[in-house]
Design an enzyme around this catalytic site. Sequence first.
Site, PDB file in Angstrom:
ATOM      1  N   LYS A 292       0.884  -1.185   0.000  1.00  0.00           N
ATOM      2  CA  LYS A 292       0.000   0.000   0.000  1.00  0.00           C
ATOM      3  C   LYS A 292       0.912   1.223   0.000  1.00  0.00           C
ATOM      4  CE  LYS A 292      -4.293  -1.722   1.080  1.00  0.00           C
ATOM      5  NZ  LYS A 292      -4.569  -2.139   2.451  1.00  0.00           N
TER       6      LYS A 292
ATOM      7  N   HIS B   8       1.600   7.207   2.371  1.00  0.00           N
ATOM      8  CA  HIS B   8       1.012   8.483   1.982  1.00  0.00           C
ATOM      9  C   HIS B   8       0.993   9.487   3.123  1.00  0.00           C
ATOM     10  CE1 HIS B   8      -2.673   7.345   4.071  1.00  0.00           C
ATOM     11  NE2 HIS B   8      -2.512   6.146   3.538  1.00  0.00           N
TER      12      HIS B   8
ATOM     13  N   HIS C  86       0.254   8.929   6.804  1.00  0.00           N
ATOM     14  CA  HIS C  86       1.228   8.331   7.728  1.00  0.00           C
ATOM     15  C   HIS C  86       2.163   9.359   8.337  1.00  0.00           C
ATOM     16  CE1 HIS C  86       0.337   4.823   4.984  1.00  0.00           C
ATOM     17  NE2 HIS C  86       0.054   4.336   6.165  1.00  0.00           N
TER      18      HIS C  86
HETATM   19  N1  ARG Z   1      -1.205  -0.797   9.951  1.00  0.00           N
HETATM   20  C1  ARG Z   1      -2.210  -0.159  10.728  1.00  0.00           C
HETATM   21  C2  ARG Z   1      -2.911   0.921   9.904  1.00  0.00           C
HETATM   22  O1  ARG Z   1      -2.365   1.387   8.925  1.00  0.00           O
HETATM   23  C3  ARG Z   1      -1.669   0.499  11.952  1.00  0.00           C
HETATM   24  C4  ARG Z   1      -1.091  -0.444  12.950  1.00  0.00           C
HETATM   25  C5  ARG Z   1      -0.926   0.203  14.286  1.00  0.00           C
HETATM   26  N2  ARG Z   1      -0.335  -0.651  15.248  1.00  0.00           N
HETATM   27  C6  ARG Z   1      -0.961  -1.650  15.885  1.00  0.00           C
HETATM   28  N3  ARG Z   1      -0.279  -2.359  16.740  1.00  0.00           N
HETATM   29  N4  ARG Z   1      -2.229  -1.922  15.653  1.00  0.00           N
HETATM   30  O2  ARG Z   1      -4.031   1.279  10.234  1.00  0.00           O
END
Ligand code: ARG
Length: 561
Positions: free
Chosen positions: A121, A124, A127
């Site tokens: 993905k 962007h 983030h």
């Molecule tokens: N990858 C997830 C997102 O983009 C965020 C992960 C955050 N960390 C976690 N331990 N859930 O929404």
Amino acid sequence: MDFKKIIADSLKCDFISADEAYSLLGLPANPQMGDYCLPCFKFAKVLKTSPQAIAEQVAKSVQSENFTVQVVGGYVNFRLDRTFLAKSVLSDKSYDGETFPEAKPNGKTVCIDYSSVNIAKPFHIGHLLTTAIGGSLYRIYKRLGYNVVGINHLGDWGTQFGKMIVAFKKWGDKADVEKRGVNALVELYVRFHKEAEADPALDGEARAWFKKIEDGDVEATRLFSYFKNVTLEEVKRVYKRLGIEFDSYNGESFYNDKLSDVVKLLEQKKLLTESDGAKVVDLSDFDMPPCLILKSDGASLYATRDLAAAIYRKNTYGFDKNLYVVAYQQNLHFKQVFKVLELMGCDFAKDCVHVPFGMVSLEGGGSLSTRSGNVVYLSDVLDTAVKKARAVIEEKNPKLADKEKTAEQVGVGAVLFMALSTSRIKDLVFSYDKALSFDGETAPYLQYTHARCRSVLEKCGAADLKDIDYSLLTGDAEAAVITLLNRYGAVINDAAQKYEPSILSKYLIDLAQSYNAFYVSNRIAGEDAALMKARLKLSEAVRKTLKDGLNLLLISAPAKM
Ligand code: ARG
């Protein structure tokens, strides 16, 4: 230097202990009244006399050459002797070295889960905040002596990877992926969905490939790792520009073999109930929807992996605090996960903290540079900011030696500061013009002030800043700068306690503004030697604090601008 303690210790009244005085001492509403004030109202009842009479009694009890006292109403106001103030603050040894000394380890460990990007993905602008806030908290906690573990909890699990494999095998071109990276992967994914509408059999194939990943099939695993590497290569380029590092890239897939233990424990504790074939933890007693643990086909979920991850982090790192820098949209998710941990008997649940933040959008909407669709890539935002910084430098200082590098430092710094100077929870509308303004509350303004300090120090020869006559730094402007310098340590602590780098950003702006106010009304070069040296000492302390503070915000401080 803890002036409050010095004042509190000097009070000699039997009805007020030094500790109580310490906690009562505050800042006067009007700085003209003094540096600290002690309200005496609370003693009036017990002592059966007026607050003013008590304040007078307190004032009489102290005698110090380091400050003067004055009673106004029920307050005792304390004004530090300016020479004492300057000397106590500026003679601190930490201003002597090239950088501030490293903090002594405090024996505590903090885990910070931040950035946590998704594989295949785009990286962007959404983030930006998690990456900047997490990266800054990482440095702030290190500065305070914590052992810090930075964790990138990669989104690297889910049925979409089966789809990716099907799409890549059918229409993918390795050379293209090599060249265009994640963009090429995203396009394949989009194409899969389009084609699957016409040909539902594709979904079946995707499921089969995902099953193969789960079963550890060689080809499936190889392709899965390939997508991961392509994404990480691209993401790491951005991290490098931002000066960000991680101690662990253990993402969601890392927990595959640790999920059954979680489910077992949940079963043991009788926490699992069935709902439409799925297994959930009922949280209705806590006014929350149920936390989904296993789907009806036995597949695990995001929350299952987070439960496993929290337990793994506790066992592996023995954290005292476990932070998740994740957007506020996931408030409920983390509340559920922490509650389930608590119900499981994990007493470290109380040390888990969700550090939420608001949304980022670009001023003027999607009309800004994008490579595909309406996704705004973080690397594009950085490139644009650097290009604009380059143009400003070209206009303001065309003879600057290392324009390329400085433009990178200024452009990237501007983006970071914008992300780190708004209160975390507020939504942020990103504006290049605001971020890059040299006289707003921006990184370039701070960098410029730092470079100004450096250049005056260079010009006047700052080699020997010993034997300073501190009585030459007693004006209002100097006292304002020195008072701020003295607050730096408390500001870093406050930023850490509240998980809020913007506290530090705001402080640095105050410091730069107060130094610039001093600078425009006081000559340095050409003054008599003792006065010049005293003012250089002040400039050096400001320079070092700005540089250190910027570094905690991930921002470089170029020598010249
Ligand atoms: N990858 C997830 C997102 O983009 C965020 C992960 C955050 N960390 C976690 N331990 N859930 O929404």
